[in-house]
Design a protein around this motif. Structure first.
Motif, PDB file in Angstrom:
ATOM      1  N   GLY A  20      81.257  20.068 -21.469  1.00  9.04           N
ATOM      2  CA  GLY A  20      80.942  20.307 -22.875  1.00  9.04           C
ATOM      3  C   GLY A  20      79.769  19.453 -23.321  1.00  9.04           C
ATOM      4  N   ASP A  21      79.588  19.375 -24.615  1.00  4.98           N
ATOM      5  CA  ASP A  21      78.495  18.588 -25.173  1.00  4.98           C
ATOM      6  C   ASP A  21      78.646  17.119 -24.786  1.00  4.98           C
ATOM      7  OD1 ASP A  21      77.664  20.896 -26.333  1.00  4.98           O
ATOM      8  OD2 ASP A  21      78.383  20.398 -28.345  1.00  4.98           O
ATOM      9  N   VAL A  22      77.517  16.479 -24.519  1.00  4.87           N
ATOM     10  CA  VAL A  22      77.484  15.062 -24.160  1.00  4.87           C
ATOM     11  C   VAL A  22      76.742  14.337 -25.276  1.00  4.87           C
ATOM     12  CG1 VAL A  22      76.673  13.370 -22.478  1.00  4.87           C
ATOM     13  CG2 VAL A  22      77.450  15.623 -21.703  1.00  4.87           C
ATOM     14  N   THR A  23      77.371  13.321 -25.863  1.00  8.54           N
ATOM     15  CA  THR A  23      76.743  12.553 -26.929  1.00  8.54           C
ATOM     16  C   THR A  23      76.394  11.165 -26.413  1.00  8.54           C
ATOM     17  OG1 THR A  23      78.022  13.752 -28.576  1.00  8.54           O
ATOM     18  CG2 THR A  23      77.011  11.683 -29.284  1.00  8.54           C
ATOM     19  N   THR A  64      72.684  14.516 -28.914  1.00 11.72           N
ATOM     20  CA  THR A  64      73.725  15.399 -28.404  1.00 11.72           C
ATOM     21  C   THR A  64      73.070  16.327 -27.399  1.00 11.72           C
ATOM     22  OG1 THR A  64      74.929  15.282 -30.489  1.00 11.72           O
ATOM     23  CG2 THR A  64      75.477  17.092 -29.010  1.00 11.72           C
ATOM     24  N   LEU A  65      73.538  16.264 -26.162  1.00 10.88           N
ATOM     25  CA  LEU A  65      72.977  17.051 -25.072  1.00 10.88           C
ATOM     26  C   LEU A  65      73.914  18.221 -24.774  1.00 10.88           C
ATOM     27  CD1 LEU A  65      72.047  14.057 -22.755  1.00 10.88           C
ATOM     28  CD2 LEU A  65      70.597  15.180 -24.447  1.00 10.88           C
ATOM     29  N   HIS A  66      73.328  19.369 -24.492  1.00 12.45           N
ATOM     30  CA  HIS A  66      74.092  20.570 -24.159  1.00 12.45           C
ATOM     31  C   HIS A  66      73.740  20.950 -22.722  1.00 12.45           C
ATOM     32  CE1 HIS A  66      74.791  20.917 -28.477  1.00 12.45           C
ATOM     33  NE2 HIS A  66      73.497  20.754 -28.636  1.00 12.45           N
ATOM     34  N   ARG A  68      73.212  22.736 -19.283  1.00 12.40           N
ATOM     35  CA  ARG A  68      73.134  24.124 -18.817  1.00 12.40           C
ATOM     36  C   ARG A  68      72.662  24.102 -17.365  1.00 12.40           C
ATOM     37  NH1 ARG A  68      76.118  25.312 -22.313  1.00 12.40           N
ATOM     38  NH2 ARG A  68      75.537  25.987 -24.372  1.00 12.40           N
ATOM     39  N   ASP A  74      76.868  27.843 -18.156  1.00 11.80           N
ATOM     40  CA  ASP A  74      77.595  26.586 -18.288  1.00 11.80           C
ATOM     41  C   ASP A  74      77.616  25.831 -16.957  1.00 11.80           C
ATOM     42  OD1 ASP A  74      78.224  27.024 -20.944  1.00 11.80           O
ATOM     43  OD2 ASP A  74      80.110  28.046 -20.475  1.00 11.80           O
TER      44      ASP A  74
END
Length: 82
Positions: A20-23, A64-66, A68, A74
């Motif tokens: 998931g998202d990485v903060t 916030t990194l998404h 891919r 994903d």
């Protein structure tokens, strides 16, 4: 691809997770200090004075990194050794 053993000793299905998202947060604190002082002496009697000042500022950057994959899908992680 190795599999996680089940309670009965049989091999179960491969476990996979989506990332998931990485903060990520960075914090930097800057502190500026200044001081001054002096002493005044008359024989055995002395007067000492001191002044000190400090300022502190904190800067924060939050990203916030998404994640891919190269194909745009994903990213998945699992129990595989590959």
């Amino acid at each position: 691809m190795p599999r996680i053993p089940t309670a009965g000793g049989r091999r179960g299905p491969t476990v996979r997770f989506r990332v998931g998202d990485v903060t990520v947060e960075f914090a930097m604190q800057l502190t500026r200090t200044g001081s001054g002082g002096g002493t005044l002496r008359f024989g055995v009697v002395g007067v000492d004075g001191k002044r000190e000042r400090a300022e502190s500022t904190t800067h924060r950057i939050q990203l916030t990194l998404h994640p891919r994959s190269a194909s745009g899908g994903d990213v998945e992680i699992g129990d595989s050794d590959d």
